[in-house]
Write an enzyme that holds these catalytic residues in place. Structure first.
Site, mmCIF file in Angstrom:
data_model
loop_
_atom_site.group_PDB
_atom_site.id
_atom_site.type_symbol
_atom_site.label_atom_id
_atom_site.label_comp_id
_atom_site.label_asym_id
_atom_site.label_seq_id
_atom_site.Cartn_x
_atom_site.Cartn_y
_atom_site.Cartn_z
ATOM 1 N N ASP A 191 0.875 -1.181 0.000
ATOM 2 C CA ASP A 191 0.000 0.000 0.000
ATOM 3 C C ASP A 191 0.914 1.233 0.000
ATOM 4 O O ASP A 191 2.129 1.118 -0.195
ATOM 5 C CB ASP A 191 -0.986 -0.030 1.188
ATOM 6 C CG ASP A 191 -0.311 0.261 2.525
ATOM 7 O OD1 ASP A 191 0.938 0.309 2.583
ATOM 8 O OD2 ASP A 191 -1.030 0.440 3.522
ATOM 9 N N CYS A 235 3.210 -2.936 4.163
ATOM 10 C CA CYS A 235 2.420 -1.735 4.464
ATOM 11 C C CYS A 235 3.222 -0.959 5.514
ATOM 12 O O CYS A 235 4.371 -1.304 5.774
ATOM 13 C CB CYS A 235 1.002 -2.086 4.927
ATOM 14 S SG CYS A 235 0.877 -3.099 6.400
ATOM 15 N N GLY A 236 2.644 0.059 6.102
ATOM 16 C CA GLY A 236 3.410 0.875 7.039
ATOM 17 C C GLY A 236 4.016 0.051 8.168
ATOM 18 O O GLY A 236 5.198 0.167 8.498
ATOM 19 N N GLY A 262 3.260 -3.509 8.425
ATOM 20 C CA GLY A 262 3.272 -4.930 8.043
ATOM 21 C C GLY A 262 2.086 -5.691 8.621
ATOM 22 O O GLY A 262 1.731 -6.768 8.142
ATOM 23 N N GLY A 285 -1.308 -4.832 8.948
ATOM 24 C CA GLY A 285 -2.568 -4.842 8.191
ATOM 25 C C GLY A 285 -2.531 -5.885 7.084
ATOM 26 O O GLY A 285 -3.486 -6.654 6.892
ATOM 27 N N ASN A 334 6.530 -23.072 10.117
ATOM 28 C CA ASN A 334 5.168 -22.691 9.705
ATOM 29 C C ASN A 334 4.935 -22.801 8.201
ATOM 30 O O ASN A 334 3.804 -22.598 7.744
ATOM 31 C CB ASN A 334 4.856 -21.249 10.134
ATOM 32 C CG ASN A 334 5.183 -20.972 11.584
ATOM 33 O OD1 ASN A 334 6.016 -20.127 11.884
ATOM 34 N ND2 ASN A 334 4.548 -21.676 12.493
HETATM 35 C C1 RB5 Z 1 -1.507 3.219 6.239
HETATM 36 O O1 RB5 Z 1 -1.370 4.516 6.657
HETATM 37 C C2 RB5 Z 1 -1.184 2.237 7.345
HETATM 38 O O2 RB5 Z 1 -2.230 2.148 8.232
HETATM 39 C C3 RB5 Z 1 -0.886 0.884 6.743
HETATM 40 O O3 RB5 Z 1 0.144 1.003 5.842
HETATM 41 C C4 RB5 Z 1 -0.492 -0.208 7.710
HETATM 42 O O4 RB5 Z 1 0.513 0.214 8.574
HETATM 43 C C5 RB5 Z 1 -1.565 -0.887 8.432
HETATM 44 O O5 RB5 Z 1 -1.360 -1.914 9.101
#
Ligand code: RB5
Length: 140
Positions: A8, A62-63, A65, A67, A96
């Site tokens: 993302d 992601c920011g 990891g 999410g 795993n």
């Molecule tokens: C996006 O701002 C952020 O919430 C996403 O990248 C992530 O860190 C979520 O788990």
């Protein structure tokens, strides 16, 4: 082995860096750094690819990891892990049989991220009966 990579906006820069550092990665998006790119959508896309192709693995960023990891693990047969050090990289494959590695794009050294991905990719699942049993239980 085919490896896909997705991110993302929080993981976009690290994705672009890893693509330059590790050859042959198949980019599934996001293709630009935009706030409306949600980790949920990219993780879902990756998880569906992994479900259909047992020989594929994925790198999701992601920011934090987290999410990506939460979303990907909603899909049967997916074993996504948040990797942050050498031990988590090695054991998530050996014990795993993880098929998705999730990384933090923020506040994380990109050279370290590259080394962890490379380490994770070369680890084999141990295949031990007790680990196979535990993995089977995950999919029930
Ligand atoms: C996006 O701002 C952020 O919430 C996403 O990248 C992530 O860190 C979520 O788990």
């Amino acid at each position: 082995m085919q490896i896909i990579i997705g991110a993302d906006h929080g993981g976009y820069k690290l994705k672009e860096y890893l693509k330059k550092q590790i050859s042959g990665l198949e980019d599934i998006g996001a293709y630009s750094e935009q706030k409306q790119d949600d980790y949920s959508d990219i993780a879902k896309k990756a998880a569906k690819i992994i479900q259909k192709n047992k020989n594929k693995r994925a790198i999701l960023i992601c920011g934090t990891g987290t999410g990506m990891c939460i979303e990907a693990n909603r899909f049967k047969g997916v074993r996504a892990v948040l990797v942050y050090d050498q031990y988590s990289a090695v054991m998530s494959r050996k014990d795993n049989d993880a098929n998705i590695i999730c990384l933090r794009g923020r506040k994380f050294d990109r050279t370290k991220a590259k080394k962890l991905v490379k380490l994770w990719l070369k680890q084999e699942f141990s295949g031990k009966a007790r680990h196979k049993r535990r993995i089977r239980k995950l999919d029930r």
